[in-house]
Motif scaffolding. Structure first.
Motif, PDB file in Angstrom:
ATOM      1  N   ASN A  19       0.605  -1.140   0.119  1.00 56.88           N
ATOM      2  CA  ASN A  19       0.053   0.068  -0.008  1.00 56.88           C
ATOM      3  C   ASN A  19       0.863   0.969  -0.044  1.00 56.88           C
ATOM      4  O   ASN A  19       0.437   2.326   0.090  1.00 56.88           O
ATOM      5  CB  ASN A  19      -1.172  -0.007   1.269  1.00 56.88           C
ATOM      6  CG  ASN A  19      -0.360   0.112   2.547  1.00 56.88           C
ATOM      7  OD1 ASN A  19       0.799  -0.010   2.650  1.00 56.88           O
ATOM      8  ND2 ASN A  19      -1.166   0.385   3.461  1.00 56.88           N
ATOM      9  N   GLU A  21       3.629   3.323  -2.394  1.00 57.96           N
ATOM     10  CA  GLU A  21       4.580   3.467  -3.551  1.00 57.96           C
ATOM     11  C   GLU A  21       6.089   3.198  -3.680  1.00 57.96           C
ATOM     12  O   GLU A  21       6.619   2.658  -4.267  1.00 57.96           O
ATOM     13  CB  GLU A  21       4.228   4.834  -4.502  1.00 57.96           C
ATOM     14  CG  GLU A  21       4.768   4.648  -5.913  1.00 57.96           C
ATOM     15  CD  GLU A  21       4.168   6.192  -6.423  1.00 57.96           C
ATOM     16  OE1 GLU A  21       4.807   6.095  -7.517  1.00 57.96           O
ATOM     17  OE2 GLU A  21       3.780   6.921  -5.758  1.00 57.96           O
ATOM     18  N   VAL A  42      -1.816  -0.307 -10.243  1.00 59.98           N
ATOM     19  CA  VAL A  42      -2.146   0.266  -9.189  1.00 59.98           C
ATOM     20  C   VAL A  42      -3.566   0.251  -9.198  1.00 59.98           C
ATOM     21  O   VAL A  42      -4.231   0.528 -10.219  1.00 59.98           O
ATOM     22  CB  VAL A  42      -1.639   1.784  -9.244  1.00 59.98           C
ATOM     23  CG1 VAL A  42      -2.109   2.488  -8.080  1.00 59.98           C
ATOM     24  CG2 VAL A  42      -0.334   1.951  -9.040  1.00 59.98           C
ATOM     25  N   ALA A  43      -4.362   0.111  -7.986  1.00 58.66           N
ATOM     26  CA  ALA A  43      -5.759   0.017  -7.827  1.00 58.66           C
ATOM     27  C   ALA A  43      -5.997   0.541  -6.574  1.00 58.66           C
ATOM     28  O   ALA A  43      -5.374   0.726  -5.699  1.00 58.66           O
ATOM     29  CB  ALA A  43      -6.266  -1.403  -7.981  1.00 58.66           C
ATOM     30  N   GLU A  44      -7.325   0.890  -6.463  1.00 59.83           N
ATOM     31  CA  GLU A  44      -7.971   1.665  -5.109  1.00 59.83           C
ATOM     32  C   GLU A  44      -8.655   0.208  -4.256  1.00 59.83           C
ATOM     33  O   GLU A  44      -9.270  -0.331  -4.914  1.00 59.83           O
ATOM     34  CB  GLU A  44      -8.963   2.644  -5.279  1.00 59.83           C
ATOM     35  CG  GLU A  44      -8.171   3.930  -5.568  1.00 59.83           C
ATOM     36  CD  GLU A  44      -8.938   5.263  -5.322  1.00 59.83           C
ATOM     37  OE1 GLU A  44     -10.162   5.180  -4.967  1.00 59.83           O
ATOM     38  OE2 GLU A  44      -8.508   6.238  -5.465  1.00 59.83           O
ATOM     39  N   ARG A  50     -10.270   4.429   2.201  1.00 58.41           N
ATOM     40  CA  ARG A  50      -9.932   4.016   1.049  1.00 58.41           C
ATOM     41  C   ARG A  50      -8.263   4.395   0.893  1.00 58.41           C
ATOM     42  O   ARG A  50      -7.673   5.016   1.610  1.00 58.41           O
ATOM     43  CB  ARG A  50     -10.275   4.984  -0.103  1.00 58.41           C
ATOM     44  CG  ARG A  50     -12.036   5.013  -0.280  1.00 58.41           C
ATOM     45  CD  ARG A  50     -12.385   3.479  -0.735  1.00 58.41           C
ATOM     46  NE  ARG A  50     -12.303   3.261  -2.136  1.00 58.41           N
ATOM     47  CZ  ARG A  50     -12.340   2.184  -2.803  1.00 58.41           C
ATOM     48  NH1 ARG A  50     -12.875   1.268  -2.102  1.00 58.41           N
ATOM     49  NH2 ARG A  50     -12.165   1.970  -4.002  1.00 58.41           N
ATOM     50  N   TYR A  51      -7.501   3.352   0.275  1.00 61.65           N
ATOM     51  CA  TYR A  51      -5.909   3.335   0.201  1.00 61.65           C
ATOM     52  C   TYR A  51      -5.752   3.019  -1.269  1.00 61.65           C
ATOM     53  O   TYR A  51      -6.629   1.957  -1.906  1.00 61.65           O
ATOM     54  CB  TYR A  51      -5.389   2.596   1.079  1.00 61.65           C
ATOM     55  CG  TYR A  51      -5.606   1.110   1.148  1.00 61.65           C
ATOM     56  CD1 TYR A  51      -4.993   0.120   0.417  1.00 61.65           C
ATOM     57  CD2 TYR A  51      -6.577   0.744   2.078  1.00 61.65           C
ATOM     58  CE1 TYR A  51      -5.232  -1.150   0.598  1.00 61.65           C
ATOM     59  CE2 TYR A  51      -7.023  -0.693   2.080  1.00 61.65           C
ATOM     60  CZ  TYR A  51      -6.319  -1.556   1.308  1.00 61.65           C
ATOM     61  OH  TYR A  51      -6.538  -3.117   1.420  1.00 61.65           O
ATOM     62  N   ARG A  52      -4.468   3.275  -1.900  1.00 69.34           N
ATOM     63  CA  ARG A  52      -3.912   2.750  -3.046  1.00 69.34           C
ATOM     64  C   ARG A  52      -3.183   1.393  -2.858  1.00 69.34           C
ATOM     65  O   ARG A  52      -2.290   1.317  -1.917  1.00 69.34           O
ATOM     66  CB  ARG A  52      -3.187   3.843  -3.825  1.00 69.34           C
ATOM     67  CG  ARG A  52      -3.918   5.078  -3.857  1.00 69.34           C
ATOM     68  CD  ARG A  52      -3.271   5.880  -5.103  1.00 69.34           C
ATOM     69  NE  ARG A  52      -3.211   5.666  -6.126  1.00 69.34           N
ATOM     70  CZ  ARG A  52      -2.664   6.275  -7.353  1.00 69.34           C
ATOM     71  NH1 ARG A  52      -1.627   7.107  -7.216  1.00 69.34           N
ATOM     72  NH2 ARG A  52      -2.900   5.885  -8.392  1.00 69.34           N
ATOM     73  N   HIS A  54      -0.627  -1.273  -4.562  1.00 71.86           N
ATOM     74  CA  HIS A  54       0.385  -1.132  -5.712  1.00 71.86           C
ATOM     75  C   HIS A  54       0.646  -2.789  -5.765  1.00 71.86           C
ATOM     76  O   HIS A  54       0.991  -3.416  -4.836  1.00 71.86           O
ATOM     77  CB  HIS A  54       1.739  -0.678  -5.316  1.00 71.86           C
ATOM     78  CG  HIS A  54       1.337   0.941  -5.352  1.00 71.86           C
ATOM     79  ND1 HIS A  54       1.693   1.571  -6.276  1.00 71.86           N
ATOM     80  CD2 HIS A  54       0.784   1.886  -4.329  1.00 71.86           C
ATOM     81  CE1 HIS A  54       1.304   3.101  -5.985  1.00 71.86           C
ATOM     82  NE2 HIS A  54       0.886   3.056  -4.691  1.00 71.86           N
TER      83      HIS A  54
END
Length: 214
Positions: A19, A21, A42-44, A50-52, A54
């Protein structure tokens, strides 16, 4: 930090998730150093918070080679850190132990981020074997890490007075240094363990899945 969420299904072989980058980019650097192709997507994720996410994955045709490298490198690196063979403080073997110990902590902190609470540096991991390496690594760096079982994880804590030795120790391994035959960042159906026994690999190969600090 948890290397694997206890209730989460294992990822397919050749795939890891972060989570952060910076952790994903570091994994990509290690892949390129080993001339292994990979994809960084990359997705949510998450519901309320919410978090991204990787995701770094290795193509199917290269997964066996990657898994073999990961397993061999983890065994070599683990054996070096946990070795109790007597060596002089000026011996190359001792310097290698210190580099690998610092690199192990660097990898964990890259994934979880630096977290201090009440003057204590703490991280969570799910694998006893990984916790053992970190405890031994802290000892080699002149610090004492205590291990406390928690629900679904193991909490490693280092007193603030000694935490600077952990943070200094991870600096022994410059992020841009790649040493052949070293620990790598493992991508397999099991949690990566920073294989490729290189300083840079352990120094930067982070742990998979959304990181959680203690």
């Amino acid at each position: 930090m948890r290397t694997v969420h206890p209730r989460r299904a294992a990822l397919p072989a050749g795939m890891v998730e972060f989570n952060g980058e910076a952790a994903a980019r570091r994994m990509g650097q290690l892949m390129r150093a080993l001339h292994l192709p990979f994809a960084h997507d990359v997705a949510e994720a998450g519901l309320r918070r919410r978090y991204r996410l990787h995701r770094v994955s290795v193509p199917g045709a290269h997964r066996d080679a990657y898994a073999e490298l990961s397993a061999a490198a983890w065994r070599q690196g683990r054996a070096s850190v946990l070795s109790t063979a007597a060596v002089g403080t000026s011996a190359p073997a001792h310097a290698e132990r210190l580099r690998l110990a610092g690199a192990a902590w660097r990898a964990v902190l890259l994934s979880a981020g630096r977290h201090m609470r009440k003057h204590i540096l703490g991280v969570r991991v799910s694998e006893p074997d990984l916790a053992t390496v970190l405890v031994r690594g802290a000892h080699l760096l002149g610090a004492q890490a205590t291990l406390s079982p928690q629900a679904g994880s193991l909490l490693l804590s280092v007193p603030g007075a000694a935490a600077h030795r952990i943070l200094q120790g991870r600096a022994r391994c410059p992020p841009d240094r790649v040493v052949s035959g070293a620990w790598s960042g493992g991508v397999s159906s099991r949690p990566p363990r920073w294989p490729w026994r290189s300083c840079s690999a352990w120094a930067g190969a982070p742990s998979p899945h959304p990181s959680r600090c203690a």
